[in-house]
Design a protein around this motif. Structure first.
Motif, PDB file in Angstrom:
ATOM      1  N   VAL A  82       0.823  -1.209   0.000  1.00 34.93           N
ATOM      2  CA  VAL A  82       0.000   0.000   0.000  1.00 34.93           C
ATOM      3  C   VAL A  82       0.858   1.261   0.000  1.00 34.93           C
ATOM      4  CG1 VAL A  82      -1.604   1.379   1.396  1.00 34.93           C
ATOM      5  CG2 VAL A  82      -2.041  -1.052   1.031  1.00 34.93           C
ATOM      6  N   VAL A  83       1.940   1.258   0.782  1.00 40.71           N
ATOM      7  CA  VAL A  83       2.758   2.470   0.911  1.00 40.71           C
ATOM      8  C   VAL A  83       3.873   2.547  -0.129  1.00 40.71           C
ATOM      9  CG1 VAL A  83       2.224   2.659   3.353  1.00 40.71           C
ATOM     10  CG2 VAL A  83       4.309   1.461   2.659  1.00 40.71           C
ATOM     11  N   GLY A  84       3.946   1.557  -1.027  1.00 37.26           N
ATOM     12  CA  GLY A  84       4.902   1.644  -2.121  1.00 37.26           C
ATOM     13  C   GLY A  84       6.257   1.014  -1.856  1.00 37.26           C
ATOM     14  N   SER A 134      -3.176   5.891  -8.325  1.00 41.40           N
ATOM     15  CA  SER A 134      -2.495   4.597  -8.295  1.00 41.40           C
ATOM     16  C   SER A 134      -1.120   4.721  -7.650  1.00 41.40           C
ATOM     17  CB  SER A 134      -2.347   4.057  -9.723  1.00 41.40           C
ATOM     18  OG  SER A 134      -1.460   2.947  -9.744  1.00 41.40           O
ATOM     19  N   ILE A 135      -0.838   3.831  -6.695  1.00 40.03           N
ATOM     20  CA  ILE A 135       0.473   3.833  -6.049  1.00 40.03           C
ATOM     21  C   ILE A 135       1.564   3.416  -7.024  1.00 40.03           C
ATOM     22  CG2 ILE A 135       0.288   1.474  -5.174  1.00 40.03           C
ATOM     23  CD1 ILE A 135       1.956   4.420  -3.332  1.00 40.03           C
ATOM     24  N   PRO A 152       3.513   7.180  -7.446  1.00 49.18           N
ATOM     25  CA  PRO A 152       3.818   6.946  -6.028  1.00 49.18           C
ATOM     26  C   PRO A 152       4.149   8.204  -5.242  1.00 49.18           C
ATOM     27  CG  PRO A 152       5.625   6.202  -7.437  1.00 49.18           C
ATOM     28  CD  PRO A 152       4.473   6.510  -8.346  1.00 49.18           C
ATOM     29  N   MET A 153       4.780   9.185  -5.885  1.00 49.43           N
ATOM     30  CA  MET A 153       5.171  10.391  -5.162  1.00 49.43           C
ATOM     31  C   MET A 153       3.960  11.180  -4.687  1.00 49.43           C
ATOM     32  SD  MET A 153       8.351  10.259  -4.789  1.00 49.43           S
ATOM     33  CE  MET A 153       8.642  11.900  -4.157  1.00 49.43           C
ATOM     34  N   THR A 154       2.958  11.324  -5.549  1.00 48.86           N
ATOM     35  CA  THR A 154       1.751  12.034  -5.134  1.00 48.86           C
ATOM     36  C   THR A 154       1.041  11.272  -4.026  1.00 48.86           C
ATOM     37  OG1 THR A 154       1.458  13.034  -7.310  1.00 48.86           O
ATOM     38  CG2 THR A 154      -0.478  12.936  -5.898  1.00 48.86           C
ATOM     39  N   CYS A 155       0.979   9.955  -4.155  1.00 49.29           N
ATOM     40  CA  CYS A 155       0.358   9.139  -3.106  1.00 49.29           C
ATOM     41  C   CYS A 155       1.050   9.350  -1.771  1.00 49.29           C
ATOM     42  CB  CYS A 155       0.407   7.664  -3.484  1.00 49.29           C
ATOM     43  SG  CYS A 155      -0.748   7.173  -4.783  1.00 49.29           S
ATOM     44  N   LYS A 189      -0.051  16.476   8.226  1.00 46.00           N
ATOM     45  CA  LYS A 189      -1.510  16.299   8.214  1.00 46.00           C
ATOM     46  C   LYS A 189      -1.946  15.375   7.076  1.00 46.00           C
ATOM     47  CE  LYS A 189      -2.983  20.367  10.766  1.00 46.00           C
ATOM     48  NZ  LYS A 189      -3.465  19.537  11.877  1.00 46.00           N
ATOM     49  N   PRO A 190      -1.595  14.117   7.144  1.00 48.61           N
ATOM     50  CA  PRO A 190      -1.927  13.170   6.072  1.00 48.61           C
ATOM     51  C   PRO A 190      -3.426  12.900   5.986  1.00 48.61           C
ATOM     52  CG  PRO A 190      -1.101  12.002   7.995  1.00 48.61           C
ATOM     53  CD  PRO A 190      -0.893  13.461   8.279  1.00 48.61           C
TER      54      PRO A 190
END
Length: 241
Positions: A48-50, A65-66, A70-73, A151-152
């Motif tokens: 999930v976290v790449g 999409s991860i 991935p960077m935006t996620c 603040k995720p």
């Protein structure tokens, strides 16, 4: 907020750690992910976290999409592993400022957030000390603060309460509730079924890499304890396999 569709992860040697797993975490959810040791919880979380690549399936965070972005996620999530690796040659405040720099948090915002969270977790006086001098619980608190600083929208935690004292545990639970009231979401693994039962509105049960039950916790347990439901569901799978 988090969409996992038909996730499959196989390690070298042919061992399938996660097989055709699908679940949805929506805004406002505190979603517990439970299962025995080796069931596939950490493997799923790392996908999930790449961190972990995967053979098939799709993982999207806030619709992204991860795999494809991935960077935006990663700007929208925070991840706390079960045993956080921190830069122990830094002081606590240096580490938090380093994380704030990565997420481009303004000086005013970071100072306020660090002050608030350090007070809440009672580590203000230790921020000037080297992380190498921290106890396990202190390191866990620092990791939590570093995860909250930007603040995720989605917090992903692997056994987040291990090593925390009772007051810090309550503080983290309150922060989790506050985040979800603001429309964010929490996805976390735990072995402590009592915690999941009291804290979560949804849970998923995984066994040997396969999702065997998921949904609203009240509907899933049907008036029984989560522990009793967990043992019943796992037993049914073992009987029918």
């Amino acid at each position: 907020m988090l969409s996992i569709k038909h996730l499959t992860k196989t390690y070298r040697g042919g061992k399938t750690a996660v097989s055709d797993l699908s679940l949805e975490v929506e805004s406002g959810d505190i979603y517990g992910f439970i299962g025995h040791n080796g069931a596939g919880k950490t493997t799923t979380i790392k996908a999930v976290v790449g961190i972990n690549d995967f053979e098939s399936g799709e993982i999207c965070i806030d619709g992204i999409s991860i795999k494809e972005d991935p960077m935006t996620c990663k700007t929208r999530i925070a991840y706390i592993p079960d045993n956080p690796d921190l830069y122990e040659y830094l002081t606590g405040i240096q580490y938090l400022n380093f994380i704030a720099d990565i997420f481009r948090i303004s000086k005013a915002d970071r100072e306020q957030r660090i002050a608030d969270y350090a007070t809440a977790f009672e580590i203000t006086s230790a921020l000037g000390d080297l992380i190498s001098s921290y106890s396990h619980g202190m390191k866990q608190k620092l990791a939590i603060i570093s995860a909250l600083i930007h603040k995720p929208k989605l917090m992903i935690l692997d056994e987040p309460f291990v090593g925390l004292d009772p007051k810090a545990t309550l503080t983290l639970k309150n922060i989790m509730h506050d985040m979800c009231r603001e429309g964010n979401a929490i996805f976390f693994s735990t072995h402590v079924l009592d915690v999941a039962e009291k804290l979560c509105n949804k849970v998923a049960i995984i066994k040997e890499g396969r999702l065997i039950a998921s949904g609203n916790i009240k509907e899933l347990t049907k008036g029984e304890s989560l522990e009793a439901t967990f043992m019943e569901v796992v037993s049914d799978v073992e009987t029918n396999s």
